[in-house]
Scaffold this motif. Structure first.
Motif, PDB file in Angstrom:
ATOM      1  N   ILE A 132       1.366   0.792  16.025  1.00 19.12           N
ATOM      2  CA  ILE A 132       0.134   1.400  15.544  1.00 19.12           C
ATOM      3  C   ILE A 132      -0.629   1.947  16.736  1.00 19.12           C
TER       4      ILE A 132
ATOM      5  N   LEU B 177      -6.080  -1.748   1.824  1.00 18.78           N
ATOM      6  CA  LEU B 177      -6.033  -2.455   3.104  1.00 18.78           C
ATOM      7  C   LEU B 177      -7.436  -2.742   3.634  1.00 18.78           C
ATOM      8  N   GLU B 178      -8.359  -1.845   3.336  1.00 22.01           N
ATOM      9  CA  GLU B 178      -9.738  -2.066   3.758  1.00 22.01           C
ATOM     10  C   GLU B 178     -10.377  -3.172   2.915  1.00 22.01           C
TER      11      GLU B 178
ATOM     12  N   ILE C 144      -5.470  -4.858  11.793  1.00 25.25           N
ATOM     13  CA  ILE C 144      -4.440  -3.997  12.389  1.00 25.25           C
ATOM     14  C   ILE C 144      -4.943  -3.395  13.691  1.00 25.25           C
ATOM     15  N   LYS C 145      -6.175  -2.882  13.672  1.00 22.84           N
ATOM     16  CA  LYS C 145      -6.745  -2.248  14.861  1.00 22.84           C
ATOM     17  C   LYS C 145      -6.925  -3.238  16.006  1.00 22.84           C
TER      18      LYS C 145
ATOM     19  N   ASP D  66       0.855  -1.189   0.000  1.00 24.47           N
ATOM     20  CA  ASP D  66       0.000   0.000   0.000  1.00 24.47           C
ATOM     21  C   ASP D  66       0.891   1.239   0.000  1.00 24.47           C
TER      22      ASP D  66
ATOM     23  N   ASN E 288      -9.515  -6.536   4.189  1.00 21.14           N
ATOM     24  CA  ASN E 288      -9.838  -6.699   5.614  1.00 21.14           C
ATOM     25  C   ASN E 288      -8.601  -6.618   6.506  1.00 21.14           C
TER      26      ASN E 288
ATOM     27  N   GLU F  38      -7.236  -3.544   7.539  1.00 21.81           N
ATOM     28  CA  GLU F  38      -7.394  -2.415   8.453  1.00 21.81           C
ATOM     29  C   GLU F  38      -8.005  -2.869   9.777  1.00 21.81           C
ATOM     30  N   LYS F  39      -9.023  -3.712   9.693  1.00 24.03           N
ATOM     31  CA  LYS F  39      -9.685  -4.219  10.897  1.00 24.03           C
ATOM     32  C   LYS F  39      -8.735  -5.076  11.729  1.00 24.03           C
TER      33      LYS F  39
ATOM     34  N   ASN G  12       3.226   0.851   3.079  1.00 20.37           N
ATOM     35  CA  ASN G  12       2.843  -0.198   4.022  1.00 20.37           C
ATOM     36  C   ASN G  12       2.951  -1.542   3.314  1.00 20.37           C
TER      37      ASN G  12
ATOM     38  N   THR H 136      -3.676   2.659  18.615  1.00 24.04           N
ATOM     39  CA  THR H 136      -5.070   2.201  18.564  1.00 24.04           C
ATOM     40  C   THR H 136      -5.979   3.033  19.473  1.00 24.04           C
TER      41      THR H 136
END
Length: 517
Positions: free
Chosen positions: A419, A286-287, A295-296, A8, A290, A292-293, A15, A421
């Protein structure tokens, strides 16, 4: 196993995400202006010699001088390297590459002050990127890493990866490399070279030797501090070190990077060229996958494990600590020892995953749940070693000690992937206090009066949270109608589900937001 690499690219950073069966396994960030990457070679100048540390600080152009310890000087080669560098810069050098002929009987020097002098120019290579307040860690062990081989100038030995265990294959590779390598050049045969043909090894070696020759050409007109050789980008390095026949897809959302990676794959594995794909959808890459989810949910102080157990991961200046907690994972029909070993074994899987995902380096202390039986402690130790096998970084794992702790030291060459959060609350701004709803209604009314009377706005649109919208518009004679009749202005109130409870905005007839100081 389904293996995918997602790259990305943004304006300022790249990324790099590695997925196994759609699960996030590795996550790397690279700034596009990162000028001090592992593998880069510089002509540096000795700025300071710290005899107490048996080290020297070398100016390579970074804001903080590079740190060169005595053990990173490779005394067997440094004199040859220094003489060769000096001759190349002065223009008085032989095209034939020298080799270190140091006698084994020669007394070994153990002080860096006997090897280096102030203001001396020396060729060095970055072994660790700048981390926190420290400058880059550097070495005089110059090497060039390729897909199958690593080239070492001023040596004449051939080393083979210990992970290649078949004796016949080791002998085959040694004979092949000895037959194709240039004189006075050392070679390390990497694990991925196993069962490769001589043509593959020869092509890789020619590419590496070409890089070394280009360094020599650039060195002739160089003045310290100056970069002599730049390593591949992190994206290409990750592909070089991780890529194998088991990869299914590589997705890239940047045109230039897509072409570079495709050309690189065409060189190292032309049969896999079709797995490199350019991502052109509108949804962020990234979204879409799936990531992004994941990573969080994967980064943060607390990491949950299946069946209710969880980890607490904390970072200090000196080390990382990981605390294992049972949470709700307690089975009433098991005794304490059985519960402890089950939770610890499940935690070992997630700990190995987290260490690799976050690229945690240095000293790692893991506080497992206490176990009294030595047999269970040995099982846990073997489980941790088994789970850490897939980690590419060099690491050492110590057995469970009498306090129930396992200690790991892991190679750290780049800053840890971190990251954030946690976000500041948009309602209270981090204070922990909010205004009462009735106070917000009064503030909206005061602002309406100011805009209609002082700024002579004839039309106002107000966007608010749905709860506030219902409060202001409910009933036949609502608060909204009262405001319109009282001020003789057209006032429209719209609900916005994206607003937090106490958020509101004003707009004029052109639908332009009115900013109120």
């Amino acid at each position: 196993m389904d293996k995918e690499l997602i790259i990305d690219a943004h304006t300022s950073e790249i990324n790099i995400v590695f997925l196994e069966d759609k699960r996030l396994v590795e996550f790397h960030k690279e700034k596009k202006d990162n000028n001090y990457a592992v593998g880069d070679i510089y002509l540096g100048r000795v700025k300071k010699i710290a005899s107490g540390l048996n080290a020297a600080f070398i100016d390579i152009g970074y804001k903080k001088d590079g740190f060169l310890h005595y053990f990173d000087t490779n005394q067997q080669n440094i004199k040859t390297l220094y003489k060769y560098t000096k001759h190349v810069i002065s223009g008085n050098y032989n095209q034939k590459q020298p080799v270190n002929n140091k006698s084994t009987k020669e007394k070994e020097v153990k002080k860096i002050s006997d090897i280096l002098n102030l203001n001396q120019q020396i060729l060095v290579q970055v072994s660790k990127e700048p981390i926190s307040t420290k400058g880059p860690r550097i070495s005089c062990d110059i090497s060039f890493a390729g897909r199958y081989l690593v080239l070492i100038p001023f040596s004449n030995r051939v080393f083979i990866s210990q992970k290649i265990r078949d004796d016949e294959e080791r002998d085959r590779l040694r004979k092949l490399v000895n037959s194709i390598k240039p004189k006075n050049t050392g070679i390390i045969i990497r694990t991925v070279a196993e069962n490769k043909k001589v043509a593959d090894l020869d092509a890789d070696l020619k590419d590496l030797f070409g890089k070394w020759k280009s360094c020599i050409d650039k060195l002739q007109s160089a003045k310290a501090p100056q970069k002599i050789f730049g390593e591949l980008s992190l994206a290409s390095t990750v592909i070089r070190d991780m890529f194998n026949e088991s990869f299914n897809n590589i997705y890239i959302n940047d045109d230039l990077l897509f072409k570079d990676i495709k050309n690189y794959i065409k060189i190292i594995a032309p049969e896999k060229i079709n797995i490199v794909k350019q991502y052109k959808e509108k949804t962020p890459i990234l979204e879409h996958f799936n990531v992004e989810k994941q990573i969080k949910s994967s980064f943060g102080k607390i990491v949950t494990i299946k069946n209710g157990a969880y980890l607490i991961i904390e970072h200090t200046e000196a080390l990382h600590t990981i605390d294992v907690n049972s949470g709700r994972q307690i089975k009433s029909n098991n005794d304490q020892e059985a519960n402890a070993i089950e939770i610890n074994l499940n935690s070992a899987i997630e700990i190995a995953h987290q260490v690799r995902l976050r690229d945690i380096g240095g000293i790692i202390i893991i506080d497992f749940i206490d176990m009294h039986e030595s047999h269970n402690r040995r099982i846990l130790y073997e489980k941790v070693k088994e789970e850490m096998k897939n980690d590419r970084a060099k690491h050492t794992i110590l057995p469970v000690n009498r306090f129930g702790l396992i200690q790991i030291t892991r190679q750290r060459v780049r800053p840890e992937t971190s990251i954030n959060t946690l976000e500041k609350c948009p309602v209270c701004g981090g204070t922990g206090k909010i205004e009462a709803s009735i106070t917000i209604i009064d503030k909206i009314e005061d602002n309406i009066k100011y805009l209609t009377e002082k700024q002579n706005e004839k039309y106002l649109k107000i966007t608010v949270h749905p709860f506030i919208h219902a409060y202001l518009t409910k009933g036949f004679f609502s608060i909204q109608k009262k405001w319109s009749l009282k001020l003789k202005k057209h006032i429209s109130i719209c609900k916005m589900s994206s607003h937090h409870l106490l958020e509101y905005h004003f707009f004029n007839k052109d639908n332009t937001e009115i900013i109120i100081n």
